[in-house]
Scaffold this active site. Structure first.
Site, short mmCIF file in Angstrom:
data_model
loop_
_atom_site.label_atom_id
_atom_site.label_comp_id
_atom_site.label_asym_id
_atom_site.label_seq_id
_atom_site.Cartn_x
_atom_site.Cartn_y
_atom_site.Cartn_z
N LEU A 140 -1.43 6.57 0.17
CA LEU A 140 -0.50 5.51 -0.23
C LEU A 140 -1.04 4.12 0.11
CD1 LEU A 140 1.37 8.09 -0.20
CD2 LEU A 140 3.21 6.58 0.46
N GLY A 143 3.65 1.72 5.91
CA GLY A 143 4.28 0.92 4.86
C GLY A 143 5.68 1.41 4.56
N PHE A 144 6.27 0.81 3.55
CA PHE A 144 7.66 1.13 3.20
C PHE A 144 7.80 2.60 2.78
CE2 PHE A 144 9.92 1.19 -1.05
CZ PHE A 144 11.11 1.68 -0.55
N ILE A 145 7.10 3.02 1.74
CA ILE A 145 7.23 4.41 1.29
C ILE A 145 6.56 5.35 2.30
CG2 ILE A 145 6.76 6.07 -0.57
CD1 ILE A 145 6.68 3.70 -2.53
N TYR A 169 -4.43 -5.07 -10.69
CA TYR A 169 -3.79 -3.93 -10.02
C TYR A 169 -3.72 -2.73 -10.98
CZ TYR A 169 -0.28 -1.35 -7.29
OH TYR A 169 0.39 -0.40 -6.56
N ASP A 221 -3.55 3.30 8.89
CA ASP A 221 -2.99 2.07 8.32
C ASP A 221 -3.67 0.86 8.96
OD1 ASP A 221 -1.00 -0.09 7.62
OD2 ASP A 221 0.11 1.63 6.86
N ALA A 252 -1.01 8.13 -4.80
CA ALA A 252 0.11 7.31 -5.28
C ALA A 252 -0.42 6.30 -6.28
CB ALA A 252 0.77 6.60 -4.10
#
Ligand code: UDP
Length: 361
Positions: free
Chosen positions: A76, A10-12, A149, A31, A117
């Protein structure tokens, strides 16, 4: 040191993977590539100390197998992005609750350190000036998907704390406040890549509501080292830490800033919430962190200014549109950004639309 990163594509996660590899860790990425992509790992993938496992954190046996020889786990993987949560609440709840429980169980049984996270969303509608980790949460009805969420992440944190209390699991929780930077996609509604992409393409910048809602954006390059330090600091275990940006800015001012520093010909379009989100959607008016605990515990200081962040995101957006990969923390072009020519804009529009689902619902 052997580190597992769930959501490492992912992004982070991908920035974290690069950081861990650079400091000599052996890294295993788990992932399912639902929102992450192999392209995010392109610059890391040549490393002999990286392995990538494709699979879901809902697969308990797989999570156990991946975590079994790990010294630490950075968790994450999550269903992220307001849009995705609202559209697919059940899947999001499953991943964010059962998936996290699998990771907690696995870390607990192997004795690995865990970095969980979490998110500033847990504070909900609390608009206090400087939210501390002890601040109250103000959430809407659990029957509204918008709050699922925050509800799930709150339970994740509570479970992590219970594993710490009951079993001594060495777990630190990071509450991320609007982390932004290269490789973040606007596909799930995130405002900075969305607006930067629109500015680069010369399209109107879609600002939702009156645009006076505020956020404190933090740069991924500032946040990632803090995640690693939290995992290495025993005083952090059993606690949560805000990691947010230093500058509060309204979304309208953000849009103006983006247009100005990218010299974009775009204008700003105010889009009513009823048009931009499903009916009944509630936005957060304000979300301002107090980073004192993270500063005291691991020396966290958000260093990167918002204009620098915008330029870094612009570089990444342009590279992606041209089919190149963004480097880790891009060196900013000293010549400054140049307004795209009409022909460039046309070709970029085609490329980016193939990649990005349109901003509206
Ligand atoms: N937003 C906007 N235009 C966009 C995308 C988002 O005005 O194209 C707004 C959104 O309504 C919210 C803010 O920008 O007020 C931040 O949205 P994001 O989804 O990035 O983060 P979050 O809402 O989770 O803080």
């Amino acid at each position: 040191m052997r580190s597992v990163v769930t959501g490492g594509a992912g992004f982070i996660g991908s920035h974290l993977v690069e950081h861990l590899l650079a400091q000599g860790d052996e890294v295993v990425v788990l992932d399912d590539f639902s929102t992450g992509s192999r392209r995010n790992l392109a610059s890391a993938e040549g490393s002999p100390t990286l392995s990538v496992v494709e699979g879901s954190i809902l697969d308990r046996a797989l999570v156990d197998a991946v975590v079994t020889s790990a010294d630490r786990v950075f968790h994450l993987a999550a269903a992220v992005g307001v849009r995705r949560i609202v559209e697919e609440p059940l899947e999001s709840l499953r991943v964010n609750l059962h998936g996290t429980e699998n990771v907690l169980e696995a870390a607990c049984s192997t004795g690995a350190v865990l970095l969980l996270a979490s998110t500033s969303e847990v504070y909900g509608k609390n608009t206090s000036d400087g939210l501390t980790e002890e601040s109250d949460r103000i959430l809407g009805s659990p029957l509204k998907s918008r709050w699922t969420y925050a509800a799930a992440k709150g339970i994740d944190e509570a479970m992590a704390r219970a594993y710490f209390d009951r079993y001594g699991l060495r777990v630190a929780i990071a509450r991320l406040f609007n982390t932004v930077g290269p490789r973040q996609t606007g596909r799930y509604g995130m405002v900075v890549p969305n607006l930067v992409g629109q500015a680069v393409r010369g399209e109107p910048l879609t600002v939702y509501g009156d645009g006076l809602q505020t956020r404190c954006f933090s740069y991924v390059g500032d946040v990632v080292p803090a995640l690693v330090r939290l995992s290495e600091t025993p005083e952090a275990y059993g606690r949560a830490f805000n990691l947010g940006g230093a500058q509060e800015i309204s979304i309208l001012s953000l849009a103006e800033l983006i247009i100005e520093i990218l010299h974009s010909p775009s204008r700003i379009e105010l889009v009513p919430y009823e048009v931009s989100y499903p009916q009944g959607f509630e936005d957060m008016r304000r979300r301002v962190p107090d980073n004192t605990n993270a500063r005291k515990c691991v020396g966290f200081e958000p260093q990167t200014r918002l204009d620098e962040i915008v330029l870094a995101v612009e570089k990444s957006v342009r590279e992606r549109a041209e089919g190149r990969n963004s480097s880790e923390y891009p060196v900013l072009d000293s010549a400054g950004p140049v307004a795209p020519s009409e022909r460039d804009r046309e070709s970029r529009r085609g490329a980016s639309e193939a990649e990005e689902i349109p901003a509206r619902w």
